[in-house]
Design an enzyme around this catalytic site. Structure first.
Site, mmCIF file in Angstrom:
data_model
loop_
_atom_site.group_PDB
_atom_site.id
_atom_site.type_symbol
_atom_site.label_atom_id
_atom_site.label_comp_id
_atom_site.label_asym_id
_atom_site.label_seq_id
_atom_site.Cartn_x
_atom_site.Cartn_y
_atom_site.Cartn_z
ATOM 1 C CG ASP A 7 -0.237 -0.060 2.515
ATOM 2 O OD1 ASP A 7 0.995 -0.252 2.503
ATOM 3 O OD2 ASP A 7 -0.882 0.076 3.564
ATOM 4 C CD GLU A 8 5.060 2.407 2.773
ATOM 5 O OE1 GLU A 8 5.597 3.530 2.709
ATOM 6 O OE2 GLU A 8 5.079 1.700 3.782
#
EC number: 2.7.7.7
Lengths: 378, 414
Positions: free
Chosen positions: B111-112
Site C-alpha cells: 500500500d505504499e
C-alpha cells in the site's frame, strides 16, 4: 647392515616411496622408510596402508655399479629426515651403516649424520601377491588410461565407491571407468594375450594418481595382478601395491545413451580455448556454467555469464552440426577436463537433449568416451 | 535504469489510507462510515488488528491491538478476515497506474511506494492531485501523497495529512514542519530507538538534527549517522524500481496462543512455519542456503541461531529438519512465546544452476518434455504464459502473515 650407494639412485628411489608415506598415520612406524640391504641390491619401502611402494636398486645393472660393500640387514628410518638428508648430501656416494642398537650413520664426503632407526621387524609385512594371474600393459598405455579417466572420480565420500576407478577385464577388453555422478570417463583397450581370468575391481583414484606420477613414460611393460583386496602394479624395479575399494561399482554402461539428436564436429583445441575463455566469467558459485547454442549448421555460440561480474559471448566455427537445434548449459570445468583427455585433433559431440547426458569422443577413435550431464538453469 | 544525479529531485511518497479497510469499503459500500477492522485470526488470542477504518481509530482502535481489547473500546466494531486477493488486485491496479506516469516507481509494500517525477512534465502538485483523484475515482481508495526532494522527506510528508492529504515538504520547511515532531514519529525510529534517544535527551527531531554525531554513532552505529542526516532533511537514496528484486531472506514467524514448553506444540509450529516459508520460496521461485531459527521466550528475551548449508534448499522437509536441529541445539527449556523460521542467502532459481546427476537424470527427464513445451510456448507467448501453481494460492482463511505485505511485491518482479 651396511652399504655404499650412488646418491642419484638413492634420491630417485626415496622420492618414489615417499609418495606412499603420509605424515598422519594410525601406525607410527609407517612414517618411516624401510631399507632392506641384500647382496643383490637395496629395497626401499614406503606405505600408508592404502598404498605401498617398493623401489629396488640393483647392486649392478648393465655393467654399472650402484651399490657396493653390502652387509645384509634391514632398518627403518624417519622418512621426513632421511629424504631431506639424502637430497642435501655433498658427494655422489653415500655410506649408510646401522649397528645392532638401531643407530644409523650416514656419511657422504665429510658430512656425518647419526640417526635413531627403528627395528625393521616391526614394519608390517606387505602381502605377497601371486603373479601367475596377471596382465601386461605398456607403461605409456597404462598412464594414458589413468590420465583419461582418473580426473572424473568423485572427491566426496558420500558414495565411497565412486572415489575409485572401475577396472574390468572381460573378453580381452580392458575397461577403465570413472564417474562422480556428474560426468563419466571411459577408456577401453583391447588386450591380445591374457593369462588372467576376468577382473572387476575398483582402485582408489588417489592410488592411480600416485602411480601415474611414479611411472616413467617408457615402452616397458607394467604387470598388473589382482587379489581379493589388493592390486599390484609391477614395473621395472618398482612394486606398487594398492588397496581395492569394497562394494559394487554401479552399472554405468546402460546409462550411456546410444542415439543422438544433435551432433557437433569440432576442433578440440579451438573448443577448449573458447570454453576456457567463457569460464573466466563462469565462476565457482555458479557451478562454472557456460551455455552452448547452435547457430545454423556451422556455428556454435558459447556464453559465460555472472550477473554481478559480466558476460562473455563467443562464436566458434565448427566443422559441422547435424540434427536438431540445441541450447544447453554445462560445467565449463567438466567440459575442459573431458576435452583435455581426448588426445585427438577433432572431436565429435553427441547431444541427446538439453537435460540429458552428452558424449564426447575423438572423431576417429572409439576407445575413449567422455560423458557429461548438463546443468539445468531456471 | 539509472537516474541522473546532481539535480534537485521531485519525489512522491504515495500512501494508501487504511488500505485493507478502504478496499473492503470499496467492495461493500454499506461499510462506509462504520468502524471496520481487519484482523488475523478472530478466534484466538493471537488475533490482532491489522488495520482499521478512521471511524474505528476514532474510538481508539489501533493496529497490532489484540482483538478483545479493540472490541472493548469499540463494541460495534465490524471485524473482517483479510481478503488478500482483493488487496493484491487493488494494489496491482494502483501501481499499474503509477507506472504509466513514469518508470521510476519503487513499490515498498502493498500500500505504499515512491515515485521520482523529476522528469515528468507539468506541475508536480497538479500531478499529485491528479493521481489522488484517479485512484479515488477508479478504485474508491483514498491516499495521501508527500512531495519532497528526497524519499525520507516525502515519506514524512505523506504522513502529515491523512486521509486524502497532499503535503509539500521542502528543505526550507524542515524547521517548522519536521523538527517540532517527537522523535518517535520519525520514519526509521522504532520504539527501542526512541527509548534510547530519549535517554540521550533527544526528544524531538530537532534535537536529533543537532545531536553530537559521535555520540549517535556510539549508540546506534552507522544508523545513528544516518538518522541525524535524515533529521537534517538529507537522504541520497534514489527511487529504485529494481529494489523489489532484492531479497536476501524469506521468513515466517508466529506467536503461540500461550507461552509453552510443550515440544509437540513447538514442533507443530515449526512445521507450519516451514510450510509457509516453502510456499513463499515457491512464489518467488527461489532457494536459500542458510536457515535461521528465532526463539522468543516468555520474558521477551529473543535469540536467533542459524546454520549454513552445503547446498541450496527449497523444500519444506529440508527447511524443517534444519530448523528442528537448531531448536534441539539451542532451546534453553524455558517457556517460549514466539518462533520464527527464516531462509537466508536466498537467490532466484533462475540464477541457480542445478547440475544433473547421471543416476537420476532419467527421472528428471520425465519432466523434461513438459519443461521444453513450456519453454517453447513461453518464448512464443511471453514469460507469463506459464507459472507453477502454488497449490493453495494465498487463501483468505490462512492466518495473517506480515510477510504478505512484502510478498505482494513479487507481482512486480517479472
Amino acid at each position: 647392515m651396511k652399504f655404499v650407494i650412488q646418491r642419484n639412485q638413492l634420491i630417485a628411489s626415496v622420492q618414489d616411496v615417499m609418495k606412499a608415506i603420509s605424515s598422519r598415520t594410525a601406525i607410527p612406524i609407517l612414517t618411516g622408510i624401510k631399507i632392506d640391504a641384500r647382496n643383490h641390491g637395496i629395497t626401499l619401502t614406503g606405505s600408508d596402508s592404502d598404498i605401498s611402494i617398493e623401489s629396488y636398486i640393483p647392486a649392478e645393472e648393465e655393467e654399472m655399479v650402484y651399490v657396493e660393500e653390502i652387509t645384509e640387514g634391514s632398518i627403518v628410518l624417519q622418512a621426513k629426515y632421511f629424504s631431506e638428508i639424502v637430497r642435501k648430501l655433498p658427494e655422489q656416494t653415500v655410506e649408510i651403516e646401522a649397528d645392532s642398537n638401531l643407530q644409523v650413520t650416514i656419511r657422504s664426503g665429510k658430512a656425518e649424520f647419526n640417526l635413531n632407526g627403528q627395528d625393521a621387524e616391526e614394519y608390517p609385512h606387505l602381502p605377497k601377491l601371486q603373479t601367475d594371474n596377471s596382465l601386461e600393459l605398456p607403461t605409456a598405455v597404462l598412464k594414458s588410461m589413468i590420465k583419461q579417466t582418473v580426473f572424473a572420480v568423485s572427491t566426496m565420500e558420500t558414495r565411497p565407491i565412486l572415489t575409485g576407478v572401475n577396472v574390468t577385464l572381460k573378453d580381452n577388453k580392458l575397461l577403465f571407468t570413472a564417474t562422480d555422478s556428474h560426468r563419466l570417463a571411459v577408456r577401453e583397450m583391447n588386450i591380445e594375450t591374457v593369462n588372467m581370468e576376468e577382473i572387476n575391481v575398483v582402485i582408489p583414484g588417489k592410488s592411480l594418481n600416485e602411480l601415474n606420477k611414479i611411472l616413467d613414460d617408457t615402452d616397458e611393460n607394467v604387470e598388473i595382478s589382482v587379489t581379493n583386496n589388493q592390486v599390484l602394479f609391477r614395473a621395472k624395479h618398482l612394486n606398487f601395491l594398492s588397496r581395492i575399494l569394497d562394494g559394487n561399482y554401479p552399472e554405468t554402461s546402460r546409462l550411456i545413451p546410444d542415439q543422438s539428436k544433435t551432433t557437433i564436429h569440432v576442433k578440440t583445441k579451438e573448443l577448449l580455448n573458447t570454453i576456457d575463455r567463457a569460464s573466466l566469467l563462469a565462476k565457482e558459485e555458479h557451478n562454472n556454467v557456460v551455455r552452448l547454442t547452435t547457430k545454423g549448421n556451422d556455428l556454435v555460440e558459447i556464453i559465460g555469464n555472472s550477473p554481478e561480474i559480466g558476460k562473455v559471448t563467443e562464436e566458434i566455427a565448427v566443422s559441422s552440426i547435424e540434427g536438431e537445434e540445441l541450447k544447453i548449459s554445462f560445467s565449463s570445468k567438466y567440459m575442459m577436463d573431458a576435452l583435455k583427455a581426448m588426445e585427438a585433433d577433432e572431436v565429435k559431440i553427441d547431444f541427446t537433449g538439453a537435460m540429458r547426458p552428452f558424449i564426447i569422443r575423438p572423431e576417429h577413435d572409439g576407445s575413449i568416451l567422455q560423458l557429461i550431464l548438463p546443468v539445468r538453469t531456471y | 535504469m539509472s537516474i541522473q544525479k546532481n539535480k534537485a529531485r521531485i519525489i512522491f511518497h504515495i500512501d494508501m489510507n487504511c488500505f485493507y479497510a478502504s478496499v473492503e469499503m470499496a467492495y461493500n459500500t454499506d461499510l462506509k462510515g462504520k468502524p471496520v477492522a481487519i484482523a488475523g485470526n478472530p478466534e484466538e488470542r493471537k488475533g490482532i488488528i491489522v488495520t482499521s477504518s478512521y471511524e474505528a481509530r476514532a474510538k481508539g482502535v489501533k493496529t497490532t491491538m489484540p482483538l478483545w481489547q479493540a472490541r472493548k473500546l469499540c463494541p460495534n466494531l465490524i471485524v473482517m478476515r483479510p481478503n488478500f486477493e482483493r488487496y493484491r488486485a487493488a494494489s496491482n491496479e494502483i501501481f499499474r497506474m503509477l507506472f504509466q506516469i513514469t518508470p521510476y516507481v519503487e513499490p515498498v509494500s502493498i500500500d505504499e511506494g515512491y515515485m521520482d517525477v523529476t522528469e515528468v512534465e507539468g506541475n508536480p502538485v497538479e500531478l499529485a492531485y491528479r493521481i489522488q483523484n484517479d485512484i479515488m475515482n477508479n478504485l474508491d481508495i483514498p491516499c495521501s501523497i508527500g512531495i519532497a526532494p528526497n524519499k525520507f522527506l516525502a515519506k514524512m510528508a505523506s504522513d502529515m495529512k491523512k486521509p486524502l492529504g497532499i503535503t509539500i515538504l521542502r528543505k526550507r520547511d524542515i524547521e517548522k514542519k519536521l523538527w517540532p515532531l517527537p522523535v518517535e514519529e520519525m520514519y526509521g525510529v522504532g520504539s527501542k530507538t526512541a527509548e534510547k534517544l530519549r535517554a540521550m535527551d533527544v526528544k524531538t527531531i530537532k534535537d536529533l538534527a543537532y545531536k553530537d554525531e559521535y555520540m549517535l554513532k556510539q549508540a546506534f552505529g552507522i544508523n545513528g549517522q544516518r538518522l541525524k542526516s535524515r533529521a537534517n532533511g538529507k537522504d541520497l537514496r534514489p527511487v529504485d524500481p529494481d529494489a523489489v528484486h532484492d531479497f536476501k531472506s524469506i521468513g515466517s514467524s508466529q506467536t503461540l496462543p500461550h507461552d509453552t514448553t510443550d515440544e509437540k506444540e513447538i514442533f507443530h509450529l515449526i512445521d507450519v512455519l516451514s510450510d509457509n516459508v516453502e510456499r513463499r520460496l515457491k512464489r518467488k521461485e527461489a532457494a536459500g542456503r542458510s536457515i535461521q531459527l528465532m526463539i522468543r521466550y516468555h520474558d521477551r528475551k529473543t535469540i536467533t541461531r542459524s546454520k549454513k548449508l552445503p547446498s541450496y534448499i527449497e523444500y519444506k522437509e529440508d527447511i524443517k529438519n534444519t530448523a528442528l536441529e537448531l531448536w534441539t541445539k539451542n532451546w534453553n527449556t524455558e517457556p517460549v512465546r514466539l518462533i520464527g523460521v527464516t531462509v537466508q542467502d536466498v537467490i532466484e532459481k533462475k540464477n541457480l544452476a542445478e547440475q544433473l546427476d547421471l543416476f537420476t537424470y532419467e527421472k528428471e527427464e520425465k519432466k523434461d518434455k513438459l519443461y521444453s513445451t513450456i519453454q517453447q510456448l513461453s518464448n512464443k507467448y511471453g514469460k507469463e504464459t506459464f507459472k507453477k501453481l502454488n497449490n493453495e494460492e494465498e487463501k483468505d482463511s490462512e492466518f495473517l502473515r506480515t510477510s504478505f505485505q512484502k510478498d505482494f511485491l513479487d507481482d512486480f518482479r517479472k
